[in-house]
Structure formats: structure tokens, C-alpha cells
Scaffold this active site. Sequence first.
Site, PDB file in Angstrom:
ATOM      1  N   GLY A 166     -11.597  15.648 -18.408  1.00  0.00           N
ATOM      2  CA  GLY A 166     -10.146  15.472 -18.361  1.00  0.00           C
ATOM      3  C   GLY A 166      -9.519  15.846 -17.026  1.00  0.00           C
ATOM      4  O   GLY A 166      -8.303  15.969 -16.923  1.00  0.00           O
ATOM      5  N   HIS A 182     -18.671  20.091 -28.859  1.00  0.00           N
ATOM      6  CA  HIS A 182     -17.913  19.684 -27.668  1.00  0.00           C
ATOM      7  C   HIS A 182     -17.348  20.942 -26.994  1.00  0.00           C
ATOM      8  O   HIS A 182     -17.009  21.913 -27.684  1.00  0.00           O
ATOM      9  CB  HIS A 182     -16.779  18.736 -28.091  1.00  0.00           C
ATOM     10  CG  HIS A 182     -16.096  18.141 -26.907  1.00  0.00           C
ATOM     11  ND1 HIS A 182     -15.138  18.811 -26.188  1.00  0.00           N
ATOM     12  CD2 HIS A 182     -16.258  16.951 -26.289  1.00  0.00           C
ATOM     13  CE1 HIS A 182     -14.738  18.054 -25.176  1.00  0.00           C
ATOM     14  NE2 HIS A 182     -15.402  16.916 -25.220  1.00  0.00           N
ATOM     15  N   SER A 206     -14.727  12.633 -17.260  1.00  0.00           N
ATOM     16  CA  SER A 206     -13.970  11.690 -16.428  1.00  0.00           C
ATOM     17  C   SER A 206     -14.745  10.415 -16.109  1.00  0.00           C
ATOM     18  O   SER A 206     -14.699   9.923 -14.981  1.00  0.00           O
ATOM     19  CB  SER A 206     -13.492  12.383 -15.139  1.00  0.00           C
ATOM     20  OG  SER A 206     -12.625  13.443 -15.454  1.00  0.00           O
ATOM     21  N   GLU A 213     -21.952  17.362 -20.436  1.00  0.00           N
ATOM     22  CA  GLU A 213     -20.552  17.250 -20.024  1.00  0.00           C
ATOM     23  C   GLU A 213     -20.146  18.501 -19.254  1.00  0.00           C
ATOM     24  O   GLU A 213     -19.776  19.519 -19.861  1.00  0.00           O
ATOM     25  CB  GLU A 213     -19.650  17.122 -21.253  1.00  0.00           C
ATOM     26  CG  GLU A 213     -19.932  15.899 -22.096  1.00  0.00           C
ATOM     27  CD  GLU A 213     -18.702  15.500 -22.911  1.00  0.00           C
ATOM     28  OE1 GLU A 213     -18.240  14.377 -22.724  1.00  0.00           O
ATOM     29  OE2 GLU A 213     -18.190  16.319 -23.687  1.00  0.00           O
ATOM     30  N   ASN A 247     -14.707   9.221 -27.255  1.00  0.00           N
ATOM     31  CA  ASN A 247     -14.205  10.400 -27.960  1.00  0.00           C
ATOM     32  C   ASN A 247     -12.681  10.399 -27.822  1.00  0.00           C
ATOM     33  O   ASN A 247     -12.150  10.743 -26.778  1.00  0.00           O
ATOM     34  CB  ASN A 247     -14.819  11.653 -27.317  1.00  0.00           C
ATOM     35  CG  ASN A 247     -14.238  12.933 -27.876  1.00  0.00           C
ATOM     36  OD1 ASN A 247     -13.521  12.924 -28.877  1.00  0.00           O
ATOM     37  ND2 ASN A 247     -14.547  14.055 -27.236  1.00  0.00           N
ATOM     38  N   LYS A 265     -10.539  12.262 -29.201  1.00  0.00           N
ATOM     39  CA  LYS A 265      -9.929  13.602 -29.337  1.00  0.00           C
ATOM     40  C   LYS A 265      -8.705  13.511 -30.264  1.00  0.00           C
ATOM     41  O   LYS A 265      -8.697  12.682 -31.173  1.00  0.00           O
ATOM     42  CB  LYS A 265      -9.589  14.181 -27.965  1.00  0.00           C
ATOM     43  CG  LYS A 265     -10.808  14.114 -27.013  1.00  0.00           C
ATOM     44  CD  LYS A 265     -10.644  14.899 -25.778  1.00  0.00           C
ATOM     45  CE  LYS A 265     -11.898  14.731 -24.921  1.00  0.00           C
ATOM     46  NZ  LYS A 265     -11.869  15.514 -23.712  1.00  0.00           N
ATOM     47  N   GLU A 307     -14.552  21.634 -25.903  1.00  0.00           N
ATOM     48  CA  GLU A 307     -13.238  22.057 -26.415  1.00  0.00           C
ATOM     49  C   GLU A 307     -13.401  22.840 -27.717  1.00  0.00           C
ATOM     50  O   GLU A 307     -12.679  23.794 -27.968  1.00  0.00           O
ATOM     51  CB  GLU A 307     -12.341  20.818 -26.600  1.00  0.00           C
ATOM     52  CG  GLU A 307     -11.869  20.293 -25.253  1.00  0.00           C
ATOM     53  CD  GLU A 307     -11.664  18.792 -25.185  1.00  0.00           C
ATOM     54  OE1 GLU A 307     -11.545  18.130 -26.226  1.00  0.00           O
ATOM     55  OE2 GLU A 307     -11.632  18.272 -24.044  1.00  0.00           O
TER      56      GLU A 307
HETATM   57  P1  PGA Z   1     -12.865  12.737 -20.332  1.00  0.00           P
HETATM   58  O1  PGA Z   1     -13.465  13.459 -21.635  1.00  0.00           O
HETATM   59  O2  PGA Z   1     -13.605  11.418 -20.198  1.00  0.00           O
HETATM   60  O3  PGA Z   1     -11.404  12.556 -20.626  1.00  0.00           O
HETATM   61  O4  PGA Z   1     -13.127  13.630 -19.170  1.00  0.00           O
HETATM   62  C1  PGA Z   1     -14.832  13.413 -21.935  1.00  0.00           C
HETATM   63  C2  PGA Z   1     -15.138  14.262 -23.137  1.00  0.00           C
HETATM   64  O5  PGA Z   1     -14.553  15.353 -23.264  1.00  0.00           O
HETATM   65  O6  PGA Z   1     -15.969  13.891 -23.999  1.00  0.00           O
END
Ligand code: PGA
Length: 255
Positions: free
Chosen positions: A173, A95, A213, A167, A9, A11, A97
Site C-alpha cells: 500500500g 496477511h 504495490s 509481501e 486482495n 481488503k 495487516e
Molecule cells: P497492495 O497490497 O498491492 O495495495 O500493496 C498487497 C497486499 O497487501 O496483499
Amino acid sequence: MRKLFIAGNWKMNLLRSSSQALLAQLRSSLSDVANVDIAVCPPAVYLRDAAEALTGSNIGLGAQNVFSQAEGAYTGEISCGMLLDVGCRYVILGHSERRAIFGESDAMVNEKLHATLRSGLTPIVCIGETLEERESNRTLEVVSSQIRGSLAGLSNEQMEKTVLAYEPVWAIGTGKTATPGQAEEVHASIRSLLATMFSDAVSQKVIIQYGGSVKPDAVADLLMQPNIDGGLVGGASLKADLFSTIVQLASKIHK
Ligand code: PGA
């Protein structure tokens, strides 16, 4: 046996030239991997270029979001038909976010999910608890409620085609990966819930990715867990060497 599925992803990162460079590197470093499903999800404006760069490769293309309606006066939105038209196979839905920053509710995710399945795209539906919810022992309650709301009204056949991504919001992140035990506990309870909502046979077929992460050092232990079937990778999917290593490690897992 469920085939492991690793998706990147991106983003809102990279520009046209850096995304093309990343795709070229992934294409060559991952060309030998046949036993893992692989996808990348670039920003929408680069999907068409990405589809061309990935033609004939073993890397599938996904979008990060879609709108539920087929066409019309929805300024700024993109339909499932448009994603298919530019070569997408997958789309990430709900997601955290999008839920936290753009106000997406389970009901909105559910509408998008039905539209996605009708179109033939494969959805990757995200769920996960915040740190506050985990610390107040509400993880399973929150995840169950997101699953019931986001997956409402699916047939067994549609459920089998839906990928889930657990997640935990506190792991996204932050560099704080869930431990294999923490993740497996939630994945196993998601699978039991799917068995009660659909059937045991359906629940055994659903791919449940872990996200938050995911890095090369932690991925093998996560993927060894019986109910973890892949990863949704954010930050590490922007670096060709990290994402390739994650996929290569996945390809060596036998369980
Ligand atoms: P990250 O993001 O691996 O940077 O923690 C994962 C995601 O939000 O899908």
C-alpha cells in the site's frame, strides 16, 4: 513448470454494487486467459454474491481470513466449512495487516493453515519483513522464522497444496514495489528453505506469489524472475483495468 497465479486482495473495500460491477468487468475482460490461475478475495459479506457472479468463469473465489475451529461459540468468526459452503476455493492466511492490527502470531496462522488444508480449501500464507527488519539486514531471518512457525507440521503433500505470498510490509500500500532483484533473492531463499524442510521436489512445486504495490508497470519484470510465480495484488485489484492488465501481462510470460 509452475502455473502463474494472480490473486486480488480487496481488503475492506467496495460495497455490494461496486463489487458486482468489478466482477462483471473482470469476468468479461479475462474470459480468454487460460494459462494463469486467477482469484479474487472480496470481503466476507460479499462472498456469496461474488460466487454467483463468477459461476462458470475462470476466476476463483477466496476469502481474506478464516478461523481454525469448525463451529461453536466464536463470535464474529467464520469457519472453513462456511467458506466452502458459499463457493470459496482459496483463503488468505496471516496477511501482515492481520498480524500487525489483529495480533495474529505464526502459531495462530499455523492452526488456521491446518484447518484450511483439512477442509480442502487452498491457503495463501503471507510472510514478509518490515522496513526496520530489512534495514537491519534481518529479512531472511524474519521470513525463515515466519515460514518455520506458520508451516509447522505440514506433510509434503500438504505443502504442495499451500501457496505462499512474500509481501514485504514496507511495500504494501505504499507504492514502493520491491525491485525484481530484491524480491527474487527472498523467493529463492524461501524455496531453498522449503527444500530443506520438505524436499527438493516439493519446493519446486510450491507457488510463491509476490505482493506489495504490484502494478501493471512492474509486474512483468517481477514475474520473469525464476522463483516468482504470481502476485497478490491489493490496491490495483480494485480497478478492473489495472487488475485485468496485470493478469494479461502474466499470461504473456514464458519462462
Ligand atoms: P497492495 O497490497 O498491492 O495495495 O500493496 C498487497 C497486499 O497487501 O496483499
